[in-house]
Write a protein that holds these residues in place. Structure first.
Motif, PDB file in Angstrom:
ATOM      1  N   ARG A   9     -50.866  62.930  10.061  1.00  0.00           N
ATOM      2  CA  ARG A   9     -51.622  62.194   9.244  1.00  0.00           C
ATOM      3  C   ARG A   9     -50.894  60.717   8.956  1.00  0.00           C
ATOM      4  O   ARG A   9     -51.123  59.668   9.067  1.00  0.00           O
ATOM      5  CB  ARG A   9     -51.782  62.501   7.944  1.00  0.00           C
ATOM      6  N   TRP A  53     -53.300  67.410   2.875  1.00  0.00           N
ATOM      7  CA  TRP A  53     -53.244  65.895   2.696  1.00  0.00           C
ATOM      8  C   TRP A  53     -54.604  65.331   2.966  1.00  0.00           C
ATOM      9  O   TRP A  53     -54.980  64.476   1.959  1.00  0.00           O
ATOM     10  CB  TRP A  53     -52.385  65.486   4.122  1.00  0.00           C
ATOM     11  N   ASP A  54     -55.324  65.631   3.538  1.00  0.00           N
ATOM     12  CA  ASP A  54     -56.871  65.536   3.699  1.00  0.00           C
ATOM     13  C   ASP A  54     -57.591  65.626   2.555  1.00  0.00           C
ATOM     14  O   ASP A  54     -58.535  64.608   2.116  1.00  0.00           O
ATOM     15  CB  ASP A  54     -57.555  66.135   4.775  1.00  0.00           C
ATOM     16  N   MET A  96     -56.223  62.966  -0.024  1.00  0.00           N
ATOM     17  CA  MET A  96     -56.487  61.591   0.379  1.00  0.00           C
ATOM     18  C   MET A  96     -58.019  61.298   0.130  1.00  0.00           C
ATOM     19  O   MET A  96     -58.342  60.243  -0.637  1.00  0.00           O
ATOM     20  CB  MET A  96     -56.342  61.349   1.793  1.00  0.00           C
ATOM     21  N   GLY A 129     -59.221  59.010  -2.951  1.00  0.00           N
ATOM     22  CA  GLY A 129     -60.036  57.590  -2.719  1.00  0.00           C
ATOM     23  C   GLY A 129     -60.243  56.925  -3.995  1.00  0.00           C
ATOM     24  O   GLY A 129     -59.790  55.821  -3.985  1.00  0.00           O
ATOM     25  N   THR A 165     -52.745  56.075  -2.744  1.00  0.00           N
ATOM     26  CA  THR A 165     -51.944  55.110  -1.633  1.00  0.00           C
ATOM     27  C   THR A 165     -50.769  56.068  -1.007  1.00  0.00           C
ATOM     28  O   THR A 165     -49.835  56.581  -1.740  1.00  0.00           O
ATOM     29  CB  THR A 165     -51.529  53.774  -2.079  1.00  0.00           C
ATOM     30  N   PRO A 166     -50.817  56.243   0.307  1.00  0.00           N
ATOM     31  CA  PRO A 166     -49.485  56.807   0.783  1.00  0.00           C
ATOM     32  C   PRO A 166     -48.381  56.035   0.567  1.00  0.00           C
ATOM     33  O   PRO A 166     -48.461  54.665   1.038  1.00  0.00           O
ATOM     34  CB  PRO A 166     -49.987  56.945   2.310  1.00  0.00           C
TER      35      PRO A 166
END
Ligand SMILES: Cc1cc2nc3c(=O)[nH]c(=O)nc-3n(C[C@H](O)[C@H](O)[C@H](O)COP(=O)(O)OP(=O)(O)OC[C@H]3O[C@@H](n4cnc5c(N)ncnc54)[C@H](O)[C@@H]3O)c2cc1C
Lengths: 397, 531
Positions: free
Chosen positions: A10, A207-208, A211, A215, A220-221
């Motif tokens: 990712r 992670w998914d 994220m 959203g 923000t990573p």
């Protein structure tokens, strides 16, 4: 070779800058975008997702786990409640810091200790004769920090109960979209935030989920360049940068005690459990007084303007946090050295963390710090301050 | 020192090994008229590169360099004479079970790899490295110092001893104890205190047995572990490696420096004996019968050759001759050099990889090494020997034609006193044992061999002039080091004969491509000259 973390599929896809940094034998993103500004501001104004998997993680289990940990770390583990997390350093026999990390009490007899360096051998050496086990779960456990004002809302939105009411430095086991995790309200930014501990196999799914759920909040990573600025603002020390771990130091003078690193508050000399490794030396140091203190420095803007003005420039400041040793003076004599510093975007101040001889460490003391202005070494005025530089209420609220 | 003129040269150096060349270079640098006499057709001794099979260059004996004194590199400006040391920074130990143990240049990479075998060892490795770093730092001054004589009361010796004493006190108790252990323990016992991974212990302990007639479990072998760390602290950054052009290029660079300072170097000029008048060396007689006179004669040969062959016994004190006779110089090593049509394909790491640019060590366990030693103890060569292998052409492509390779295999044990004696058949049987062993790890190897050169101690004695084929001119065991090397009271490069000096590896600080003996001997000669 160097390895990606369990999130690499990712983070790799998102890292436009190809700015990779080494961390404990892994590569992690330095920044995802070409500059790290937006990633920094995500930490302070919305939410940032930071891969902190390279941390070393040890599970300590057994009836003697508390006894063992009390023997090793400086904090009082017998007073650590179930579901509580302690930040703590640990020392060698001479009371010098080997490493620092967090200790989470996950069960009556179960703890997770994080460390910056490998510590398995040290832990084992101190476990002789005790009924407990130490398991190195560094590779099998991935870790993801979600930090920033929006982190609570995002995280409560995707997890089963437990996050909303989670207090500062507490930990809970729950599920994020069905993925079993433990969540601690901890972090390395000095902001509202959480660290999520997950089986490496489920790392990508976690992670998914975050994220996606983040959203709408602008998640923000963020890479370690942004993290570095945040941790300096928070006055949090970094091993190998702000101090040399005692086991790696080639000469005595490179080592530091917890008192000398601003961690005196973590040294519990009167633990119920009695002595711990280094406690005798620390007791003496406490009586005698420490040679060094660890403090913040605020570098005087007008002084910088003057130095740069002399060569016809406005002040030029580094765009990323620096990690070099910079001399600090009092009346022309060197009295210490700064080990990290940065421009604080949120405070609009040029700040640094410094080792100062005790006589020169009183907050408010006026000192000078070396700055290189157009290839020439100059000294700018700086004032000793307490840390953290930045300490928002939401961190604990 | 005699001041009489009329001698052909100020100094004659016997033997053009790297120490002899260093010695000559320093003497010439001081303005002396110097002649080097080398028996072979090329200089270098155990530090030579030869093209025995056309197109393929063998670093015939020595193959890696780590101890070359940085002050010599500097003072003789060796880089300007072509010295280039290329990095060689991994060690892979293939294992019989198809696995391997590797140590790479990168710290994290090595830690990961060690962790695979033992989490504890991965961490102990750093602590061990730190200790060795400190101890090497402590021992370092000894390497660059003329040994003081502990039985002498001369101010110079006393000063030297005092300095040493003070130096060791500064180590601190814990490290002093570690140093003492290192001096007395076996490599295997010492490493047992640190590590549990067999191939790691074995590969590390192997550096303690190189050039000795001892096994990893023999006391005294731990000390040599230190030598491995010497290079790291010694100023010449990255001095551990492979000399471009083979180790012969090191000798050539030193010879170049010597010539630039005005030294004359004559090859195919073997010395038959040293001429002595009234207890003083006056010159040499060549094997051809020619006589050359010099004010000073320096021998770069091993102590046995120097004192028992070049000098008539009645010219030397009996007790001195006795101690030289007792000096232990048993050979234990062999060398196999191969020309290859293709790279070896290791089962544990198939294909071409970074492991082929580093050292490959056949040392799967301490038992394995000790068993190899057992063979030798009873007069046989090891059926399953210890090997330290590099592929020079992977590091310096100039060592072989494009696409082809050379392989350098250092082997132990091959005892000089083989039961029944060495001959061509036994030598090739030894070579076969080496290839056969290696084929278990790299099955394509035998089929890739275009040419093979096998050296046993017997060959090294005949071809290179190493007594009993001992690679270090005398064993590096504690009773033969420092002020005892090669004989008590004669460790300062002087000899019982006036104007006669020694500068080979048989003097302090001992074997290996270091040049230290050559340099310290030259400084001693020059000091005496001033008297
Ligand atoms: C197989 C092998 C592998 C080795 N591997 C390494 C290694 O990888 N790294 C390392 O650092 N060291 C290694 N060594 C050790 C190192 O090579 C030697 O310690 C070193 O080269 C010795 O140098 P020297 O100048 O003291 O003596 P030598 O090199 O032995 O020089 C003596 C010279 O004297 C000449 N000579 C002999 N008799 C006469 C005579 N009568 N008249 C005139 N000349 C004579 C000889 O031909 C020779 O050139 C190895 C040695 C061997 C044999």
């Amino acid at each position: 070779m160097l390895r990606g973390t369990p999130f690499h599929s990712r983070t790799g896809a998102l890292c436009q800058s190809q700015n990779w940094r080494r961390w404990a034998g892994y590569v992690v993103a330095g920044s995802y975008e070409l500059t790290h500004d937006r990633e920094y501001y995500a930490i302070r104004s919305s939410a940032a997702l930071i891969d902190v998997s390279p941390l070393h993680k040890y599970m300590i289990r057994g009836p003697d786990a508390v006894r063992f940990l009390d023997r090793v770390v400086t904090r009082d583990v017998s007073r650590c409640a179930l579901g509580q997390v302690l930040y703590t350093p640990w020392c060698d026999e001479t009371g010098k810091v080997i490493d620092d990390g967090t200790l989470a009490r996950l069960g009556e007899e179960t703890f997770r200790l994080t460390a910056a360096e490998p510590n398995l051998r040290w832990l084992h050496d101190n476990a002789a004769g005790l009924r407990m086990t130490i398991e190195d779960v560094s590779d099998s456990t991935a870790a993801l920090a979600i930090q920033g004002p929006a982190s609570r809302e995002i995280l409560s939105g995707v997890s089963d109960a437990g996050v909303d009411g989670l207090r500062f430095f507490r930990v809970t086991s729950t599920n994020v979209r069905g993925i079993p995790v433990t969540i601690s309200r901890t972090g390395y930014t000095g902001d509202l935030g959480y660290e999520i501990w997950v089986d490496s196999e489920r790392a990508e799914a976690l992670w998914d989920a975050l994220m996606e759920a983040g959203g709408p909040y602008g998640i923000t990573p963020a890479g370690i360049l942004a993290l570095d600025v945040a941790r300096i603002e928070a006055g949090l020390i970094l091993i190998d940068v702000d101090y040399v771990p005692a086991h790696r130091a080639l000469i005595e003078s490179r080592k530091s005690s917890p008192f000398e690193l601003g961690l005196g508050w973590t040294v519990k000399l009167n633990k119920g459990a009695g002595n711990f490794v280094g406690s005798k030396a620390l007791e003496q140091e406490k009586r005698r007084g420490s040679e060094w203190q660890f403090r913040g420095l605020e570098i005087d803007w007008q002084s910088l303007e003057k130095l740069y003005g002399e060569v016809g420039l406005p002040p030029q400041l580094p765009t990323v946090a620096w990690r070099t040793s910079v001399p600090v003076y009092a009346n022309g004599k060197q009295v210490g050295y700064a080990t990290s510093g940065c421009w604080s975007p949120i405070l609009k101040k040029y700040i640094a963390l410094a080792h100062l001889q005790s006589g020169h460490a009183e907050p408010g003391t006026k000192l000078q710090i070396e700055v290189t202005v157009e290839h020439h070494r100059k000294r700018a005025a700086a004032t000793v301050t307490e840390t953290p530089f930045f300490d928002p209420e939401r961190k604990r609220a | 020192m005699s001041k009489e003129g009329g001698a052909d040269y100020d100094a004659i150096v016997i033997g053009g090994g790297h120490n002899g060349l260093v010695n000559a270079a320093y003497l010439a640098r001081a303005g002396k008229r110097v002649l080097v006499l080398e028996r072979r057709h090329l200089v270098g001794g155990a530090t030579v590169t030869e093209e025995i099979y056309p197109g393929f260059k063998y670093s015939v004996c020595s193959y890696v360099v780590s101890l070359l004194r940085p002050e010599i590199i500097r003072e003789l400006d060796l880089p300007s004479h072509g010295l280039e040391i290329l990095p060689l920074n991994s060690t892979v130990t293939p294992l019989p079970n198809g696995d391997y143990l590797a140590r790479w240049a990168d710290h994290d990479h090595t830690r990961r790899e060690l962790y695979r075998h033992s989490a504890r060892d991965a961490e102990a490795y750093d602590d061990y490295g730190k200790l060795m770093y400190h101890l090497a730092f402590a021992v370092k001054p000894i390497m660059a110092m003329v040994p003081p004589d502990p039985t002498s009361l001369s101010p110079k010796d006393l000063r030297g001893l005092l300095k040493l004493g003070r130096h060791f006190r500064s180590l601190g108790e814990e490290r002093f104890h570690a140093l003492f252990k290192l001096m007395t323990m076996s490599a295997s016992d010492f490493l047992d205190e640190w590590f549990e991974t067999e191939p790691l212990k074995a590969t590390m302990s192997a550096s303690g047995i190189i050039g000795t007639f001892l096994g990893p479990r023999s006391p005294g072998t731990a000390y040599v572990l230190l030598h491995h760390y010497m290079g790291e602290i010694d100023g010449a950054f990255r001095a551990w490696g492979f000399a471009r052009g083979g180790t012969g290029a090191i000798a050539e660079a030193i010879a170049g420096a010597a010539r630039r300072f005005g030294a004359e170097i004559r090859t195919e000029a073997g010395v038959a004996r040293v001429t002595v008048k009234n207890g003083r060396a006056t010159g040499v007689v060549l094997e051809s019968g020619d006589e050359i006179s010099a004010r000073v004669v320096v021998s770069g040969l091993d102590p046995k050759r120097t004192f028992l062959k070049l000098i008539e016994a009645d010219q030397l004190p009996t007790d001195f001759v006795d101690s030289i006779r007792r000096f232990k110089i048993r050979g234990s090593s062999g060398k196999v050099n191969l020309s290859l049509s293709e790279l070896p394909n290791f089962t544990c790491l198939p294909g071409e990889g970074p492991h082929l640019r580093g050292a490959i060590s056949i040392s799967p366990s301490v038992d394995y090494l000790e068993r190899a030693y057992d063979d030798a103890k009873y007069g046989d060569f090891s059926r399953r020997p210890y090997m330290d292998i590099i592929i020079p052409s992977m590091i310096d492509p100039g060592m072989a034609p494009p696409g082809k390779h050379v392989m350098s295999i250092f082997v132990q044990y091959a005892p000089s006193d083989l039961k029944g004696g060495w001959d061509e058949t036994r030598r090739e049987a030894f070579g076969d044992a080496v290839i056969d062993t290696l084929a278990q790890y790299a099955p394509n190897l035998p089929g890739a061999i275009l040419h093979r050169q096998v050296l046993t101690p017997w060959d090294m004695e005949r071809d290179i002039g190493l007594t009993q084929g001992n690679i270090f001119h005398g064993e590096l065991s504690l009773h033969q080091l420092f002020f005892l090397r090669p004989a008590p009271s004669w460790a300062d490069y002087r000899t019982p004969l006036e104007n006669f000096y020694q500068c080979g590896s048989g003097t302090h600080p001992g074997g290996g491509i270091s040049g230290a003996s050559g340099r310290l001997a030259a400084l001693t000669v020059l000091q005496d000259w001033k008297r």
